[in-house]
Design an enzyme around this catalytic site. Structure first.
Site, PDB file in Angstrom:
ATOM      1  N   GLY A  73       0.690  -1.104  -0.077  1.00  0.00           N
ATOM      2  CA  GLY A  73      -0.128   0.025  -0.096  1.00  0.00           C
ATOM      3  C   GLY A  73       0.877   1.275  -0.124  1.00  0.00           C
ATOM      4  N   THR A  74       2.274   1.116  -0.201  1.00  0.00           N
ATOM      5  CA  THR A  74       3.061   2.358  -0.187  1.00  0.00           C
ATOM      6  C   THR A  74       2.982   2.965  -1.557  1.00  0.00           C
ATOM      7  OG1 THR A  74       4.714   1.202   1.256  1.00  0.00           O
ATOM      8  CG2 THR A  74       5.299   3.192  -0.007  1.00  0.00           C
ATOM      9  N   SER A  98      -3.388   1.671  -4.517  1.00  0.00           N
ATOM     10  CA  SER A  98      -3.115   3.121  -3.927  1.00  0.00           C
ATOM     11  C   SER A  98      -4.204   3.381  -2.755  1.00  0.00           C
ATOM     12  CB  SER A  98      -3.460   4.157  -5.035  1.00  0.00           C
ATOM     13  OG  SER A  98      -4.980   3.831  -5.512  1.00  0.00           O
ATOM     14  N   HIS A 132      -5.128  15.200   2.790  1.00  0.00           N
ATOM     15  CA  HIS A 132      -4.433  14.197   3.565  1.00  0.00           C
ATOM     16  C   HIS A 132      -3.843  14.867   4.905  1.00  0.00           C
ATOM     17  CE1 HIS A 132      -4.915  11.211   0.289  1.00  0.00           C
ATOM     18  NE2 HIS A 132      -4.861  10.180   1.451  1.00  0.00           N
ATOM     19  N   LYS A 136       1.571  12.468   5.493  1.00  0.00           N
ATOM     20  CA  LYS A 136       1.826  12.101   4.218  1.00  0.00           C
ATOM     21  C   LYS A 136       2.729  12.477   3.453  1.00  0.00           C
ATOM     22  CE  LYS A 136      -0.798  10.034   0.512  1.00  0.00           C
ATOM     23  NZ  LYS A 136      -0.387   8.661   0.684  1.00  0.00           N
ATOM     24  N   GLY A 142      -1.293   8.738  -3.988  1.00  0.00           N
ATOM     25  CA  GLY A 142      -1.844   7.484  -4.779  1.00  0.00           C
ATOM     26  C   GLY A 142      -3.259   7.347  -5.396  1.00  0.00           C
TER      27      GLY A 142
END
Length: 241
Positions: A73-74, A98, A132, A136, A142
């Site tokens: 999930g990076t 993403s 976000h 982050k 993403g």
């Protein structure tokens, strides 16, 4: 399943809790500054990788080499996606997303459907906005890039472009899709796709209330791939065509 958590930040800790609640075992935790080895990954059924762009490629190289099914999930590394995909195609199973939230993946589908409709009406200009938390590191997110790709595939836009001021794109005639990225404390994630014209606006929006949905989706994805071979997407996990 015996799960390896690669990355033990706030998301990793949430994934740990949900995985344990679902009856799984956390066989290995790799925190910042620690490394995987053939010894400490022995017996791992699946790895869930949530780290940072500077670490992800090294992690994925190890996991592919040692044939460990991997959920990643990076974000912020997708220029290397084809290279990573090729390594896992030879050595096992891999799922990158993403965003692992069920709601977000339904939002992706809705975004594509709307873009197919709006692409026939050039009087509407499109813009994306994402918000976000301040921790982050990559911008745009993403998730925003995935949304942008869904728009680009179905409209006349050629590419996306990070913008501080979307207004200049409305009047310049550029064929790049603008994305605004904001960082505000304690915001899990908000994404808006907006179509604007002189007479009205149309928008769709997804607002996450916590990390729970992301973490649950990552664990469900791990459950899906751990006994499979191949390259997968969340569409495969959720049965979305």
């Amino acid at each position: 399943m015996n799960i390896a958590l690669i990355g033990y930040g706030r998301m990793g800790k949430t994934i740990e809790r949900i995985a344990l609640e679902r009856g799984h075992t956390i066989a290995l935790i790799i925190d910042q500054g620690e490394e995987m080895t053939p010894e400490n990954t022995k017996g791992v059924d699946v790895a869930i990788e949530f780290t940072v762009p500077s670490a992800v490629l090294k992690n994925l190289d190890f996991l592919a080499k040692h044939q460990i099914p991997t959920v990643c999930g990076t974000t912020g590394w997708l220029e290397n996606y084809q290279e990573v995909k090729a390594k896992f195609e030879k050595n096992g199973s891999f799922l990158y997303a993403s965003n692992f939230s069920l709601g977000v993946n339904l939002f992706f589908q809705l975004n594509e459907i709307l873009a197919k409709t709006m692409g026939r009406f050039p009087s509407y200009k499109t813009e994306l906005e994402e918000i976000h938390h301040t921790l982050k590191l990559d911008a745009p997110s993403g998730t925003a890039i995935t949304l942008a790709e869904g728009v680009i595939e179905n409209t006349s836009y050629n590419a996306w472009e990070l913008s501080e001021d979307n207004m200049k794109y409305r009047t310049s005639g550029k064929e790049n899709l603008p994305i605004q990225a904001f960082r505000i404390p304690d915001v899990p994630g908000t994404h808006t796709v907006r179509y604007t014209s002189e007479v009205d606006d149309i928008e769709i929006k997804h607002t996450a209330h916590s990390r729970e949905g992301f973490a649950l989706g990552a664990v469900v994805a791990a459950e899906f791939i751990h006994d499979k071979k191949g390259i997968f997407q969340m569409k495969d996990v959720l049965g979305i065509q």
